[in-house]
Design a protein around this motif. Structure first.
Motif, PDB file in Angstrom:
ATOM      1  N   GLN A 111       0.847  -1.187   0.000  1.00 20.34           N
ATOM      2  CA  GLN A 111       0.000   0.000   0.000  1.00 20.34           C
ATOM      3  C   GLN A 111       0.877   1.229   0.000  1.00 20.34           C
ATOM      4  OE1 GLN A 111      -2.878   0.241   3.204  1.00 20.34           O
ATOM      5  NE2 GLN A 111      -4.192   1.559   1.986  1.00 20.34           N
ATOM      6  N   PRO A 152       1.118   5.503  -0.210  1.00 23.16           N
ATOM      7  CA  PRO A 152       0.300   6.600   0.325  1.00 23.16           C
ATOM      8  C   PRO A 152      -0.782   7.020  -0.667  1.00 23.16           C
ATOM      9  CG  PRO A 152       2.606   7.007   0.763  1.00 23.16           C
ATOM     10  CD  PRO A 152       2.558   5.808  -0.136  1.00 23.16           C
ATOM     11  N   GLY A 153      -2.004   7.118  -0.172  1.00 21.11           N
ATOM     12  CA  GLY A 153      -3.109   7.544  -1.012  1.00 21.11           C
ATOM     13  C   GLY A 153      -3.641   6.494  -1.959  1.00 21.11           C
ATOM     14  N   GLU A 154      -3.079   5.284  -1.879  1.00 21.01           N
ATOM     15  CA  GLU A 154      -3.489   4.211  -2.770  1.00 21.01           C
ATOM     16  C   GLU A 154      -4.166   3.096  -1.983  1.00 21.01           C
ATOM     17  OE1 GLU A 154      -2.036   6.257  -6.020  1.00 21.01           O
ATOM     18  OE2 GLU A 154      -3.129   4.348  -6.061  1.00 21.01           O
ATOM     19  N   GLN A 155      -4.908   2.269  -2.717  1.00 22.05           N
ATOM     20  CA  GLN A 155      -5.507   1.101  -2.081  1.00 22.05           C
ATOM     21  C   GLN A 155      -4.458   0.007  -1.931  1.00 22.05           C
ATOM     22  OE1 GLN A 155      -8.969  -0.031  -4.430  1.00 22.05           O
ATOM     23  NE2 GLN A 155     -10.284   1.242  -3.162  1.00 22.05           N
ATOM     24  N   ARG A 156      -4.674  -0.843  -0.952  1.00 20.54           N
ATOM     25  CA  ARG A 156      -3.796  -1.988  -0.774  1.00 20.54           C
ATOM     26  C   ARG A 156      -4.007  -2.943  -1.946  1.00 20.54           C
ATOM     27  NH1 ARG A 156      -3.375  -4.565   5.159  1.00 20.54           N
ATOM     28  NH2 ARG A 156      -3.143  -2.334   5.516  1.00 20.54           N
TER      29      ARG A 156
END
Length: 117
Positions: A38, A40-44
């Motif tokens: 994951q 920053p600011g993204e989905q896992r």
């Protein structure tokens, strides 16, 4: 009850390599294991997975890491590995170990991978 602890993250230059480890306590060989990441600011997202020791250890990879990352497991050591090579800045993320078996799912605490000059 499963518990997973990741290690091996750190800072690496673009083009470099790292090996992540995830050590389990309790049962391990029956778990299907995966590495997620994951940013920053993204989905896992799922990076790689390997089926349980009783299911042949079949592997699967995200397209973005095919040919660069290798997942493996050592059931005797209760450890799953993620060998990462040719790392790029877009690979930077917190990497999480995940273990699943019927009715149960466990996550590790995550290990940071930073790819930068």
């Amino acid at each position: 009850q499963g518990q997973f602890v990741e290690s091996g993250g750190g800072l690496v230059q673009p083009g470099g390599s790292l090996r992540l480890s995830c050590a389990a306590s309790g049962g391990f060989s029956i778990y299907n294991m995966g590495w997620y990441r994951q940013a920053p600011g993204e989905q896992r997202e799922l990076v790689a997975s390997i089926s349980s020791g009783t299911s042949g250890g079949l592997t699967n990879y995200a397209d973005s890491v095919k040919g660069r990352f290798t997942i493996s497991r050592d059931n005797a050591k209760k450890t799953v590995y993620l060998q990462m090579s040719s790392l790029q800045p877009e690979d930077a993320a917190v990497y999480y170990c995940n273990g699943q078996r019927i009715g149960f799912e466990y996550w590790g605490q995550g290990t940071q991978v930073t790819v930068s000059t």
